[in-house]
Design a protein around this motif. Structure first.
Motif, mmCIF file in Angstrom:
data_model
loop_
_atom_site.group_PDB
_atom_site.id
_atom_site.type_symbol
_atom_site.label_atom_id
_atom_site.label_comp_id
_atom_site.label_asym_id
_atom_site.label_seq_id
_atom_site.Cartn_x
_atom_site.Cartn_y
_atom_site.Cartn_z
ATOM 1 N N UNK A 4 -0.385 -2.701 2.705
ATOM 2 C CA UNK A 4 0.560 -4.064 3.188
ATOM 3 C C UNK A 4 1.472 -4.320 1.966
ATOM 4 N N UNK A 5 2.590 -4.506 2.157
ATOM 5 C CA UNK A 5 3.693 -4.841 1.220
ATOM 6 C C UNK A 5 4.378 -5.978 1.733
ATOM 7 N N UNK A 6 5.231 -6.791 0.803
ATOM 8 C CA UNK A 6 5.934 -7.986 0.962
ATOM 9 C C UNK A 6 7.255 -7.633 0.308
ATOM 10 N N UNK A 7 8.482 -8.022 0.758
ATOM 11 C CA UNK A 7 9.658 -7.784 0.345
ATOM 12 C C UNK A 7 10.104 -8.965 -0.647
ATOM 13 N N UNK A 8 10.298 -8.646 -1.954
ATOM 14 C CA UNK A 8 10.688 -9.637 -2.876
ATOM 15 C C UNK A 8 12.238 -9.962 -3.183
ATOM 16 N N UNK A 9 13.025 -9.217 -2.198
ATOM 17 C CA UNK A 9 14.350 -9.500 -2.829
ATOM 18 C C UNK A 9 15.021 -8.380 -3.419
ATOM 19 N N UNK A 10 14.584 -7.836 -4.641
ATOM 20 C CA UNK A 10 15.014 -6.526 -5.187
ATOM 21 C C UNK A 10 13.950 -5.433 -5.062
ATOM 22 N N UNK A 11 12.842 -5.763 -4.579
ATOM 23 C CA UNK A 11 11.782 -4.792 -4.565
ATOM 24 C C UNK A 11 10.731 -4.977 -3.702
ATOM 25 N N UNK A 12 9.716 -4.395 -3.718
ATOM 26 C CA UNK A 12 8.501 -4.997 -2.858
ATOM 27 C C UNK A 12 7.491 -5.048 -3.856
ATOM 28 N N UNK A 13 6.304 -5.806 -3.241
ATOM 29 C CA UNK A 13 4.843 -6.069 -3.961
ATOM 30 C C UNK A 13 3.918 -5.656 -3.001
ATOM 31 N N UNK A 14 2.898 -4.972 -3.557
ATOM 32 C CA UNK A 14 1.882 -4.332 -2.540
ATOM 33 C C UNK A 14 0.562 -5.422 -2.940
ATOM 34 N N UNK A 15 0.134 -6.166 -1.629
ATOM 35 C CA UNK A 15 -0.657 -7.124 -2.077
ATOM 36 C C UNK A 15 -2.111 -6.862 -1.685
ATOM 37 N N UNK A 16 -2.155 -5.534 -0.763
ATOM 38 C CA UNK A 16 -3.357 -5.318 -0.273
ATOM 39 C C UNK A 16 -3.372 -3.943 0.381
ATOM 40 N N UNK A 17 -4.485 -2.948 0.073
ATOM 41 C CA UNK A 17 -4.680 -1.812 0.814
ATOM 42 C C UNK A 17 -5.956 -1.860 1.478
ATOM 43 N N UNK A 18 -5.785 -1.616 2.661
ATOM 44 C CA UNK A 18 -7.117 -1.575 3.914
ATOM 45 C C UNK A 18 -7.714 -0.277 4.071
ATOM 46 N N UNK A 19 -9.024 -0.058 3.962
ATOM 47 C CA UNK A 19 -9.692 1.150 4.288
ATOM 48 C C UNK A 19 -10.305 1.460 5.419
ATOM 49 N N UNK A 20 -10.525 0.442 6.367
ATOM 50 C CA UNK A 20 -10.789 0.700 7.824
ATOM 51 C C UNK A 20 -9.695 0.127 8.813
ATOM 52 N N UNK A 21 -8.605 0.689 8.528
ATOM 53 C CA UNK A 21 -7.382 0.198 9.056
ATOM 54 C C UNK A 21 -7.279 0.158 10.664
ATOM 55 N N UNK A 22 -6.702 -0.881 11.067
ATOM 56 C CA UNK A 22 -6.607 -1.117 12.601
ATOM 57 C C UNK A 22 -5.166 -0.610 12.750
ATOM 58 N N UNK A 23 -4.823 0.104 13.954
ATOM 59 C CA UNK A 23 -3.534 0.908 14.171
ATOM 60 C C UNK A 23 -3.001 0.503 15.632
#
Lengths: 59, 288
Positions: free
Chosen positions: B238-257
């Motif tokens: 999971x990432x968010x756009x910060x304007x100039x770049x991205x920030x990764x706030x979380x990585x999920x391991x039993x991901x729903x798709x």
């Protein structure tokens, strides 16, 4: 349209329609109450009230 | 191959996976974790002859412990115990991302309401309090004033499970009304989507509107790094756009798709099963 079959809603006793391809462990919604029901058997199709979601469930 | 599927409820995600595996004539062993017992020295019979186990447990605690048992039994599991352990806990997740140099929101943990309040005041308003376990955006709080902070902290301390007394406080990221979910296999993106909402929580589970997102080079790089940071596997980054770049706030391991599969042209379960097949083939070759 997917095929459906009927099964008894354990909460209301009513016959409800569910997809024919359900499998054990699958969750279906009770149309009358919106409660989650779990398929515990497919031959015959038997439903039970699904366990409550707990805090650490889901991603 | 014979695939064990660990589950405690079959969602649409599991149905998609099972359908794909069956279409390819793989043998399936559905393993309801509620019915099994896990001995420290001996594997349950249900794991005999499986080439790989795919962990699709909803409950994080089950996922974390069972993958450790599978490691002990020498049964290959997707995802690994290491990955499950890191991803299941937001503190470990944040530390792993930070350690790997992946941009991630500034985060601080405190263990009492007084010290948590100091952290919140330091971050300023708004900031975010999250539970260290749990998903679907539950029990997340956007804190917009000192009085709200005091109330939330008191409620957590009084009503919460002990894990809610670990106060995980994070800077509020001004994202453009959406975040990005990338499903990846060992760091390689399968597909990605945005989740948009007027609400600050944009999770698909909260009704966020989803749309396909084209992965750019920077996202590709961050997803690879984030995946490595948590031990790899089938992940939702999971990432968010910060304007100039991205920030990764979380990585999920039993991901729903399932939402992603509906939002993109890619056949997500087919890609996932391709990856599982390759992984099992490679590991089988390596052990011969």
């Amino acid at each position: 349209m997917a095929e459906t079959v009927t099964a008894e809603d354990p909460l209301t006793g009513e016959e409800i329609e569910i997809p024919a391809d359900v499998e054990v462990g699958e969750i279906v919604d009770s149309p009358a109450t919106g409660a989650e029901l779990e398929v515990v058997s497919v031959d015959p199709i038997t439903l039970e009230e699904a366990p409550e979601l707990e805090e650490d469930w889901g991603e | 191959m014979k695939v064990g599927l660990l589950y405690s409820r079959i969602r649409k995600d599991e149905k998609l996976l099972l359908g794909e595996l069956r279409d390819r004539d793989h043998e399936i062993e559905k393993i309801d974790v509620r019915k099994e017992q896990f001995n420290v020295s001996e594997a349950p019979d249900v794991f005999a002859d499986v080439d790989v186990v795919v962990d699709r447990c909803l409950a994080t605690s089950r996922s974390v412990y069972i993958t450790q048992f599978l490691d002990a039994y020498d049964v290959p599991v997707i995802n690994s115990a290491e990955t499950a352990d890191v991803c299941a806990d937001k503190v470990k997740n944040s530390l792993a991302l930070e350690d790997a140099g992946v941009p991630t929101p500034n985060t601080e943990v405190a263990f009492t309401t007084d010290s948590a309040l100091e952290t919140i005041e330091k971050f300023g308003y708004p900031c975010v309090i999250k539970p260290v376990v749990g998903s679907w955006g539950r029990l997340m709080a956007k804190v917009e004033s000192r009085s709200a902070a005091e109330a939330i902290l008191e409620h957590k301390a009084t009503l919460g499970h002990y894990q809610h007394k670990v106060f995980y406080v994070q800077e509020f990221v001004e994202k453009p009304g959406r975040d990005i979910r990338v499903v990846a296999v060992d760091g390689e993106p399968v597909a990605a989507m945005t989740r948009s909402s007027d609400h600050w929580l944009t999770n698909a589970a909260k009704g966020g509107e989803v749309a396909a997102f084209e992965v750019d080079d920077r996202v590709r790089e961050l997803v690879a790094d984030a995946s490595d940071a948590v031990g790899g596997g089938l992940l939702g980054v999971d990432l968010m756009e910060t304007g100039e770049d991205y920030t990764v706030h979380e990585v999920n391991h039993t991901v729903e798709f399932k939402a992603l599969n509906d939002a993109v042209d890619v056949d997500v379960p087919a890609e996932v099963v391709d990856w599982i097949e390759n992984k099992v083939a490679t590991e089988t070759e390596a052990s011969v």
